[in-house]
Motif scaffolding. Structure first.
Motif, PDB file in Angstrom:
ATOM      1  N   VAL A 174      48.216  -4.477   4.530  1.00 22.11           N
ATOM      2  CA  VAL A 174      49.475  -4.390   3.783  1.00 22.11           C
ATOM      3  C   VAL A 174      49.887  -2.931   3.700  1.00 22.11           C
ATOM      4  CG1 VAL A 174      50.660  -4.866   1.613  1.00 22.11           C
ATOM      5  CG2 VAL A 174      48.896  -6.443   2.438  1.00 22.11           C
ATOM      6  N   ILE A 175      51.052  -2.631   4.247  1.00 14.60           N
ATOM      7  CA  ILE A 175      51.601  -1.282   4.256  1.00 14.60           C
ATOM      8  C   ILE A 175      52.703  -1.217   3.213  1.00 14.60           C
ATOM      9  CG2 ILE A 175      52.764   0.472   5.665  1.00 14.60           C
ATOM     10  CD1 ILE A 175      51.769  -1.312   8.118  1.00 14.60           C
ATOM     11  N   ARG A 176      52.700  -0.144   2.416  1.00 12.99           N
ATOM     12  CA  ARG A 176      53.809   0.050   1.471  1.00 12.99           C
ATOM     13  C   ARG A 176      54.537   1.330   1.813  1.00 12.99           C
ATOM     14  NH1 ARG A 176      54.539   2.373  -3.600  1.00 12.99           N
ATOM     15  NH2 ARG A 176      52.299   2.570  -4.033  1.00 12.99           N
ATOM     16  N   LEU A 199      53.387  -7.702  14.994  1.00 12.64           N
ATOM     17  CA  LEU A 199      54.618  -7.761  14.208  1.00 12.64           C
ATOM     18  C   LEU A 199      54.361  -7.274  12.794  1.00 12.64           C
ATOM     19  CD1 LEU A 199      54.427 -10.441  12.135  1.00 12.64           C
ATOM     20  CD2 LEU A 199      54.750 -11.650  14.279  1.00 12.64           C
ATOM     21  N   LEU A 200      55.459  -6.957  12.119  1.00 12.78           N
ATOM     22  CA  LEU A 200      55.435  -6.638  10.700  1.00 12.78           C
ATOM     23  C   LEU A 200      56.221  -7.706   9.950  1.00 12.78           C
ATOM     24  CD1 LEU A 200      56.145  -2.789  10.732  1.00 12.78           C
ATOM     25  CD2 LEU A 200      53.966  -3.895  10.173  1.00 12.78           C
ATOM     26  N   ASN A 233      46.951  -0.967   2.035  1.00  9.91           N
ATOM     27  CA  ASN A 233      46.072  -1.749   1.153  1.00  9.91           C
ATOM     28  C   ASN A 233      45.835  -1.034  -0.184  1.00  9.91           C
ATOM     29  OD1 ASN A 233      45.836  -3.643   3.260  1.00  9.91           O
ATOM     30  ND2 ASN A 233      44.127  -2.510   4.141  1.00  9.91           N
ATOM     31  N   GLY A 234      46.911  -0.415  -0.707  1.00  9.93           N
ATOM     32  CA  GLY A 234      46.865   0.221  -2.011  1.00  9.93           C
ATOM     33  C   GLY A 234      46.364   1.646  -2.026  1.00  9.93           C
ATOM     34  N   LYS A 235      45.974   2.197  -0.874  1.00 11.79           N
ATOM     35  CA  LYS A 235      45.424   3.550  -0.812  1.00 11.79           C
ATOM     36  C   LYS A 235      46.372   4.448  -0.031  1.00 11.79           C
ATOM     37  CE  LYS A 235      41.292   6.053   0.758  1.00 11.79           C
ATOM     38  NZ  LYS A 235      39.963   5.917   1.418  1.00 11.79           N
ATOM     39  N   ALA A 264      46.335   5.742   9.864  1.00  7.05           N
ATOM     40  CA  ALA A 264      45.316   4.692   9.875  1.00  7.05           C
ATOM     41  C   ALA A 264      45.546   3.763  11.052  1.00  7.05           C
ATOM     42  CB  ALA A 264      45.331   3.902   8.572  1.00  7.05           C
ATOM     43  N   THR A 265      44.464   3.220  11.572  1.00  8.46           N
ATOM     44  CA  THR A 265      44.532   2.180  12.590  1.00  8.46           C
ATOM     45  C   THR A 265      44.746   0.847  11.879  1.00  8.46           C
ATOM     46  OG1 THR A 265      42.995   3.410  13.991  1.00  8.46           O
ATOM     47  CG2 THR A 265      43.310   1.079  14.491  1.00  8.46           C
ATOM     48  N   LEU A 266      45.729   0.069  12.342  1.00  6.10           N
ATOM     49  CA  LEU A 266      46.107  -1.161  11.657  1.00  6.10           C
ATOM     50  C   LEU A 266      45.378  -2.368  12.229  1.00  6.10           C
ATOM     51  CD1 LEU A 266      49.964  -0.644  11.339  1.00  6.10           C
ATOM     52  CD2 LEU A 266      48.200  -0.197   9.611  1.00  6.10           C
TER      53      LEU A 266
END
Length: 262
Positions: A226-228, A151-152, A212-214, A219-221
């Motif tokens: 943390v996704i923005r 989930l998100l 995560n700020g990058k 990317a594999t989660l």
């Protein structure tokens, strides 16, 4: 997978059938460019280290030097075709390392009023020959397994259950997860279930995708990531697995073969 490419081809024809003759007056059939672009996508799929099948994202049109200016006049049409390849491809489940580009290159060995096309990747995919083709078996793998209880958490308030192999995220109402934020692109990101994890992809957004700020392209989660997207923070969670660690593809500023990202 072939049906996906057929639908992309049909979509390109519908969008550009009026503009293509402007480029191809006196050239090969005005159907050839679309045919060849889709054929090169179809026949040059490759896999990255995570086993994800990717389509070429750089298409080089080789033209006689004497014809180069005539082609350059219509670069806007070629750019539009590249954008449509990306948007339509993503909707059909075809993934790219970067938004596709169509690049003109003068080639003295080509006869006037002719052209050739070659397809490339913006960054070389390791451990594969340059022309590796995707077989039919590659498109139907055991990898599309949805992680359990994934989930998100949206804005630390709302839970969005992830229960499909392919989930589109963006501002447009056609997405599976709609984010009502002006900083979010209409079609911003995509989640794809691969090997008991979701992999997230930037599908050509304007504002970019951050993990995560990058800033990343894919990317594999893993639980707690943390996704923005735009101004929205999403926290990813799933049941623990023994699968491989995070595999991220950051933004690069490489020239073609690799050009600067748009």
């Amino acid at each position: 997978m072939n049906n996906n490419f057929d639908r992309i081809e049909a979509h390109l024809r519908a969008l550009f059938e009026e503009n293509l003759p402007k480029i191809f007056t006196g050239y090969q059939s005005n159907r050839t460019l679309v045919d060849e672009l889709i054929d090169f996508m179809r026949n040059n799929m490759q896999k990255d280290k995570a086993g994800i099948s990717l389509a070429p994202d750089i298409f080089i049109i080789n033209v006689p030097p004497i014809d180069l200016i005539e082609w350059q006049v219509h670069q806007d049409v070629l750019d539009g075709i590249a954008v449509s390849i990306h948007q339509t491809g993503v909707r059909e489940g075809i993934l790219f390392q970067k938004p596709p580009k169509i690049v003109l290159h003068p080639e003295p060995g080509i006869n006037q009023s002719n052209f050739t096309i070659s397809a490339h990747f913006s960054a070389k995919i390791p451990d594969l020959p340059d022309t590796a083709a995707m077989t039919q078996a590659d498109s139907k793998t055991k990898e599309d397994i949805v992680p359990e209880n994934a989930l998100l958490i949206i804005g630390a308030q709302t839970n969005f259950l992830l229960n499909k192999p392919l989930i589109n995220i963006g501002r447009h109402s056609s997405n599976d997860l709609v984010l009502d934020d002006l900083h979010v692109s209409r079609h911003h990101a995509q989640l794809r279930a691969i090997k008991d994890h979701y992999v997230i992809f930037d599908v050509g957004s304007t504002g970019g995708l951050y993990l995560n700020g990058k800033r990343i392209t894919q990317a594999t989660l893993h639980a707690g990531d943390v996704i923005r997207i735009g101004m929205v923070n999403l926290i990813y969670n799933q049941d623990p697995t023994n699968a491989y660690p995070t595999s991220a593809m950051p933004i690069e500023n490489d020239d073609y073969l690799g050009d600067n990202d748009r």
